[in-house]
Design a protein around this motif. Structure first.
Motif, PDB file in Angstrom:
ATOM      1  N   THR A   1      12.674   0.212  14.753  1.00 38.83           N
ATOM      2  CA  THR A   1      13.725   0.120  15.763  1.00 38.83           C
ATOM      3  C   THR A   1      13.575   1.145  16.882  1.00 38.83           C
ATOM      4  N   SER A   2      12.503   1.915  16.871  1.00 38.99           N
ATOM      5  CA  SER A   2      12.316   2.957  17.878  1.00 38.99           C
ATOM      6  C   SER A   2      11.160   2.599  18.799  1.00 38.99           C
ATOM      7  N   ALA A   3      11.319   2.970  20.059  1.00 36.44           N
ATOM      8  CA  ALA A   3      10.278   2.688  21.043  1.00 36.44           C
ATOM      9  C   ALA A   3       9.213   3.775  21.076  1.00 36.44           C
ATOM     10  N   ASP A   4       9.614   5.019  20.831  1.00 39.92           N
ATOM     11  CA  ASP A   4       8.656   6.125  20.859  1.00 39.92           C
ATOM     12  C   ASP A   4       9.053   7.175  19.831  1.00 39.92           C
ATOM     13  N   LEU A   5       8.281   8.251  19.781  1.00 33.84           N
ATOM     14  CA  LEU A   5       8.484   9.284  18.764  1.00 33.84           C
ATOM     15  C   LEU A   5       9.803  10.017  18.949  1.00 33.84           C
ATOM     16  N   MET A   6      10.164  10.318  20.173  1.00 29.47           N
ATOM     17  CA  MET A   6      11.406  11.059  20.414  1.00 29.47           C
ATOM     18  C   MET A   6      12.640  10.249  19.996  1.00 29.47           C
ATOM     19  N   SER A   7      12.653   8.976  20.282  1.00 34.83           N
ATOM     20  CA  SER A   7      13.800   8.168  19.868  1.00 34.83           C
ATOM     21  C   SER A   7      13.842   8.010  18.350  1.00 34.83           C
ATOM     22  N   ALA A   8      12.682   7.971  17.702  1.00 31.78           N
ATOM     23  CA  ALA A   8      12.655   7.904  16.236  1.00 31.78           C
ATOM     24  C   ALA A   8      13.208   9.190  15.628  1.00 31.78           C
ATOM     25  N   GLN A   9      12.843  10.331  16.206  1.00 34.85           N
ATOM     26  CA  GLN A   9      13.368  11.600  15.697  1.00 34.85           C
ATOM     27  C   GLN A   9      14.873  11.684  15.923  1.00 34.85           C
ATOM     28  N   ASN A  10      15.343  11.199  17.061  1.00 32.66           N
ATOM     29  CA  ASN A  10      16.779  11.228  17.335  1.00 32.66           C
ATOM     30  C   ASN A  10      17.559  10.293  16.419  1.00 32.66           C
ATOM     31  N   LYS A  11      16.953   9.201  16.000  1.00 35.76           N
ATOM     32  CA  LYS A  11      17.628   8.282  15.071  1.00 35.76           C
ATOM     33  C   LYS A  11      17.573   8.784  13.636  1.00 35.76           C
ATOM     34  N   LEU A  12      16.554   9.526  13.303  1.00 35.20           N
ATOM     35  CA  LEU A  12      16.358   9.937  11.916  1.00 35.20           C
ATOM     36  C   LEU A  12      17.312  11.041  11.488  1.00 35.20           C
ATOM     37  N   MET A  13      17.623  11.965  12.369  1.00 34.53           N
ATOM     38  CA  MET A  13      18.485  13.079  11.975  1.00 34.53           C
ATOM     39  C   MET A  13      19.888  12.655  11.563  1.00 34.53           C
ATOM     40  N   PRO A  14      20.561  11.741  12.265  1.00 34.07           N
ATOM     41  CA  PRO A  14      21.875  11.309  11.759  1.00 34.07           C
ATOM     42  C   PRO A  14      21.786  10.586  10.408  1.00 34.07           C
ATOM     43  N   CYS A  15      20.646   9.987  10.110  1.00 33.50           N
ATOM     44  CA  CYS A  15      20.478   9.336   8.804  1.00 33.50           C
ATOM     45  C   CYS A  15      20.243  10.366   7.702  1.00 33.50           C
ATOM     46  N   LEU A  16      19.496  11.412   8.021  1.00 33.29           N
ATOM     47  CA  LEU A  16      19.151  12.408   7.013  1.00 33.29           C
ATOM     48  C   LEU A  16      20.228  13.461   6.782  1.00 33.29           C
ATOM     49  N   ALA A  17      21.080  13.712   7.777  1.00 33.54           N
ATOM     50  CA  ALA A  17      22.094  14.760   7.647  1.00 33.54           C
ATOM     51  C   ALA A  17      23.036  14.528   6.458  1.00 33.54           C
ATOM     52  N   PRO A  18      23.595  13.330   6.253  1.00 36.17           N
ATOM     53  CA  PRO A  18      24.443  13.143   5.065  1.00 36.17           C
ATOM     54  C   PRO A  18      23.659  13.257   3.756  1.00 36.17           C
ATOM     55  N   LEU A  19      22.410  12.809   3.775  1.00 35.40           N
ATOM     56  CA  LEU A  19      21.612  12.923   2.551  1.00 35.40           C
ATOM     57  C   LEU A  19      21.383  14.379   2.179  1.00 35.40           C
TER      58      LEU A  19
ATOM     59  N   ASN B   1      10.587   5.394   2.003  1.00 34.24           N
ATOM     60  CA  ASN B   1       9.666   4.504   2.721  1.00 34.24           C
ATOM     61  C   ASN B   1      10.426   3.459   3.533  1.00 34.24           C
ATOM     62  N   ALA B   2      11.461   2.885   2.944  1.00 31.79           N
ATOM     63  CA  ALA B   2      12.243   1.870   3.658  1.00 31.79           C
ATOM     64  C   ALA B   2      12.947   2.478   4.868  1.00 31.79           C
ATOM     65  N   LEU B   3      13.486   3.670   4.724  1.00 29.12           N
ATOM     66  CA  LEU B   3      14.135   4.336   5.846  1.00 29.12           C
ATOM     67  C   LEU B   3      13.143   4.610   6.965  1.00 29.12           C
ATOM     68  N   GLY B   4      11.952   5.050   6.606  1.00 20.73           N
ATOM     69  CA  GLY B   4      10.925   5.286   7.613  1.00 20.73           C
ATOM     70  C   GLY B   4      10.493   4.023   8.332  1.00 20.73           C
ATOM     71  N   VAL B   5      10.370   2.931   7.610  1.00 16.07           N
ATOM     72  CA  VAL B   5       9.980   1.661   8.233  1.00 16.07           C
ATOM     73  C   VAL B   5      11.079   1.153   9.163  1.00 16.07           C
TER      74      VAL B   5
ATOM     75  N   SER C   1       0.828  -1.205   0.000  1.00 16.75           N
ATOM     76  CA  SER C   1       0.000   0.000   0.000  1.00 16.75           C
ATOM     77  C   SER C   1       0.864   1.258   0.000  1.00 16.75           C
ATOM     78  N   LYS C   2       1.952   1.259   0.755  1.00 14.20           N
ATOM     79  CA  LYS C   2       2.850   2.415   0.755  1.00 14.20           C
ATOM     80  C   LYS C   2       3.517   2.574  -0.599  1.00 14.20           C
ATOM     81  N   GLY C   3       3.895   1.469  -1.211  1.00 21.30           N
ATOM     82  CA  GLY C   3       4.536   1.538  -2.519  1.00 21.30           C
ATOM     83  C   GLY C   3       3.606   2.066  -3.595  1.00 21.30           C
ATOM     84  N   LEU C   4       2.381   1.573  -3.616  1.00 22.28           N
ATOM     85  CA  LEU C   4       1.433   2.040  -4.627  1.00 22.28           C
ATOM     86  C   LEU C   4       1.055   3.501  -4.416  1.00 22.28           C
ATOM     87  N   LEU C   5       0.846   3.890  -3.174  1.00 22.84           N
ATOM     88  CA  LEU C   5       0.561   5.301  -2.906  1.00 22.84           C
ATOM     89  C   LEU C   5       1.758   6.176  -3.241  1.00 22.84           C
TER      90      LEU C   5
END
Length: 102
Positions: free
Chosen positions: A76-94, A67-71, A23-27
């Protein structure tokens, strides 16, 4: 909701994951076409079918990577704050190497 329905035996985890990814892929592909069609012609890029198809394919691949990065981060995150903290180091090089900053 997922845990409750899994424990009730409504469906298995692989079927849930497959349905979610499809569903995510088709959307994502639908949104790519909705965004790329007007932008490609408004920017004035070359009107060749091969270049237009390369552009569409590249945008679809970028949507799949997002989509794969978001999944992965969400799984791997327990809550929203830990997801945000994990996402920024992934997005910074991009962001740094995409051409916006350099």
């Amino acid at each position: 909701l997922l845990i409750r329905e899994y424990r009730n035996g409504s469906y298995s985890l692989p079927s849930y994951y497959l349905a979610m990814m499809l569903s995510k892929g088709l959307l994502g592909i639908l949104f790519v076409f909705a965004i790329v069609l007007p932008i490609y012609f408004m920017v004035g890029l070359q009107l060749e079918i091969t270049k237009f198809s390369y552009f569409i394919i590249l945008m679809v691949f970028m949507t799949c990577i997002g989509n794969a990065l978001g999944v992965v981060v969400g799984a791997t995150s327990a809550d929203l704050m830990s997801a945000q903290n994990k996402l920024m180091p992934c997005l910074a090089p991009l962001i740094l190497f995409s051409g916006y900053v350099l």
